[in-house]
Design a protein around this motif. Structure first.
Motif, PDB file in Angstrom:
ATOM      1  N   SER A 211      -6.365   0.119  32.883  1.00  0.00           N
ATOM      2  CA  SER A 211      -7.417  -0.815  33.302  1.00  0.00           C
ATOM      3  C   SER A 211      -6.819  -2.174  33.672  1.00  0.00           C
ATOM      4  N   GLN A 212      -5.743  -2.566  32.989  1.00  0.00           N
ATOM      5  CA  GLN A 212      -5.052  -3.810  33.321  1.00  0.00           C
ATOM      6  C   GLN A 212      -4.280  -3.676  34.630  1.00  0.00           C
ATOM      7  N   LEU A 214      -5.122  -1.781  37.068  1.00  0.00           N
ATOM      8  CA  LEU A 214      -6.111  -1.700  38.147  1.00  0.00           C
ATOM      9  C   LEU A 214      -6.596  -3.076  38.577  1.00  0.00           C
ATOM     10  N   ARG A 215      -6.658  -3.997  37.642  1.00  0.00           N
ATOM     11  CA  ARG A 215      -7.093  -5.345  38.000  1.00  0.00           C
ATOM     12  C   ARG A 215      -6.100  -6.017  38.953  1.00  0.00           C
ATOM     13  N   ALA A 216      -4.822  -5.729  38.765  1.00  0.00           N
ATOM     14  CA  ALA A 216      -3.794  -6.317  39.624  1.00  0.00           C
ATOM     15  C   ALA A 216      -3.511  -5.485  40.869  1.00  0.00           C
ATOM     16  N   PRO A 218      -5.641  -2.805  42.777  1.00  0.00           N
ATOM     17  CA  PRO A 218      -6.888  -2.035  42.921  1.00  0.00           C
ATOM     18  C   PRO A 218      -6.690  -0.675  43.575  1.00  0.00           C
ATOM     19  N   ARG A 242     -15.315   1.070  34.161  1.00  0.00           N
ATOM     20  CA  ARG A 242     -15.593   1.141  35.604  1.00  0.00           C
ATOM     21  C   ARG A 242     -14.358   1.563  36.401  1.00  0.00           C
ATOM     22  N   MET A 243     -13.766   2.676  35.952  1.00  0.00           N
ATOM     23  CA  MET A 243     -12.556   3.163  36.604  1.00  0.00           C
ATOM     24  C   MET A 243     -12.738   4.546  37.231  1.00  0.00           C
TER      25      MET A 243
END
Length: 399
Positions: A211-212, A214-216, A218, A242-243
């Motif tokens: 999840s971390q 994905l934030r950086a 996408p 929300r993945m």
């Protein structure tokens, strides 16, 4: 050294598909004359029990136990003795420590040398140690050799009372023909995880790390092969974080599917931990399979992983439960395809040099041969450690 000709393998049950090492031992060790499974609690070969399960014979055996005061475990011992009489092995290989306990009495009566191969939970899970600890002590004393798959397992077995001189550290192997060279540098930002969804694999912590990522990044993707009791937790996390657009839980898959998945991945990820139950990995075969495919591995400093993954050379390691650290290392590979290619290439070369299935089978064959011929285990132990290029002070102490 005289070659052994007859090996009996004792397995507690029919191996799971994921237990490729057990299947390989049965199929590739030279001289295997029988593979005995415990069906229920009666030893059997190819599904056929070695002691009759008909009502009459079972009743007679029960009366005999009542008369002699023997425990029910004598049923297992009787079945094993029948198997040994008919198949005439020179040595017995017990897969998992608890199975070593089950076959110990039959080996003693038949005067057969016993080699016990530990694999993971059997040397770590609290319930197993509580139940079998005293019996392990006797087994360590009587067995010809004890095989561990990692240095961490060796330490655990010493703590349980096993004499160090009996322990041979021999990692699992991988089929490098099946798991062929891929090019992670050409792959998209796809991370792959393969393993049962259980506490010691901590797939939920991997999802938190991703999840971390994905934030950086996408565009990154995570594909998870495997099933297990934590599947529901993982499903909830994917939705809650929300993945769903980036994570796919593929369930249990065949080896062919795993090979295809590895061919398109940037890196392999595994966040193994010591579970609250004490359960831990032995030597995660999926890590070796990924390395064989030329994939860099991002994993934890857990159990046998640091034995085969050289930090910064064939993979990137973080502490157990360090989700931020794992995210950071995943991001390094996501943003640097050339780094993934370099590390992955070095990883495959290391597997080819030390960790092929041929290496693993040959090492185990030497242990079994020495045991069958009543030869000292120490020279085999020394030679295997040398071949694996074990050079740390701790490993030198092991020999």
């Amino acid at each position: 050294m005289t070659q052994i000709t007859r090996i009996a393998i004792a397995q507690r049950g029919v191996p799971r598909v994921s237990e490729t090492f057990l299947l390989a031992h049965a199929e590739q060790l030279p001289g295997v004359t029988t593979v005995v499974h415990h069906v229920g609690r009666a030893p059997a070969e190819n599904g056929k029990p070695w002691i009759s399960q008909a009502v009459g014979p079972r009743a007679w055996r029960k009366l005999g136990r009542m008369f002699t005061g023997r425990p029910w475990s004598w049923e297992v011992t009787s079945g094993l003795l029948n198997a040994f009489r008919h198949r005439r092995p020179d040595v017995v290989l017990a897969e998992y420590g608890i199975n070593g306990v089950a076959v110990l009495e039959a080996c003693r009566i038949a005067k057969l040398p016993l080699v016990v191969h530990f694999h993971g939970y059997d040397a770590s899970a609290h319930k197993v140690i509580e139940k079998y600890g005293a019996e392990y002590t006797r087994m360590f004393s009587e067995a010809a050799a004890i095989v561990a798959v990692s240095q961490a397992m060796r330490r655990a077995l010493i703590d349980l009372g096993c004499p160090d001189e009996k322990i041979v550290v021999s990692p699992c192997g991988v089929d490098c023909e099946q798991f062929r060279q891929a090019d992670p540098g050409d792959a998209g930002e796809i991370f792959l995880s393969v393993g049962r969804l259980v506490d010691k694999k901590s797939p939920h912590l991997l999802l938190l790390s991703f999840s971390q990522v994905l934030r950086a990044r996408p565009q990154a993707k995570l594909r998870v092969v495997g099933d297990g009791p934590l599947r529901g937790v993982c499903d909830d996390l994917v939705v809650g974080l929300r993945m769903a657009h980036a994570v796919e839980l593929l369930g249990a898959q065949s080896h062919e599917v795993v090979v295809r998945e590895m061919a398109t991945a940037r890196a392999f990820v595994q966040h193994s931990v010591t579970a609250a139950s004490g359960d831990s990995e032995g030597m995660p075969v999926a890590v070796l399979e990924a390395n064989a495919c030329g994939l860099p591995v991002v994993a934890t400093r857990h159990a046998g992983i640091p034995d085969v993954v050289i930090e910064g050379e064939t993979g990137l390691l973080v502490d157990e439960r360090d989700t931020e650290g794992m995210a950071r290392e995943m991001l390094r590979l996501a943003s640097d395809p050339q780094l993934a290619r370099t590390i992955g290439g070095q990883a495959r070369r290391r597997v080819i040099d030390r960790y092929t299935m041929r290496h693993s089978i040959e090492r185990l064959s030497r242990v079994l041969s020495a045991a069958a011929n009543h030869e000292p285990i120490h020279p085999v132990k020394w030679a295997i450690d040398t071949e694996l290029a074990v050079t740390t002070a701790e490993s030198r102490e092991a020999v």
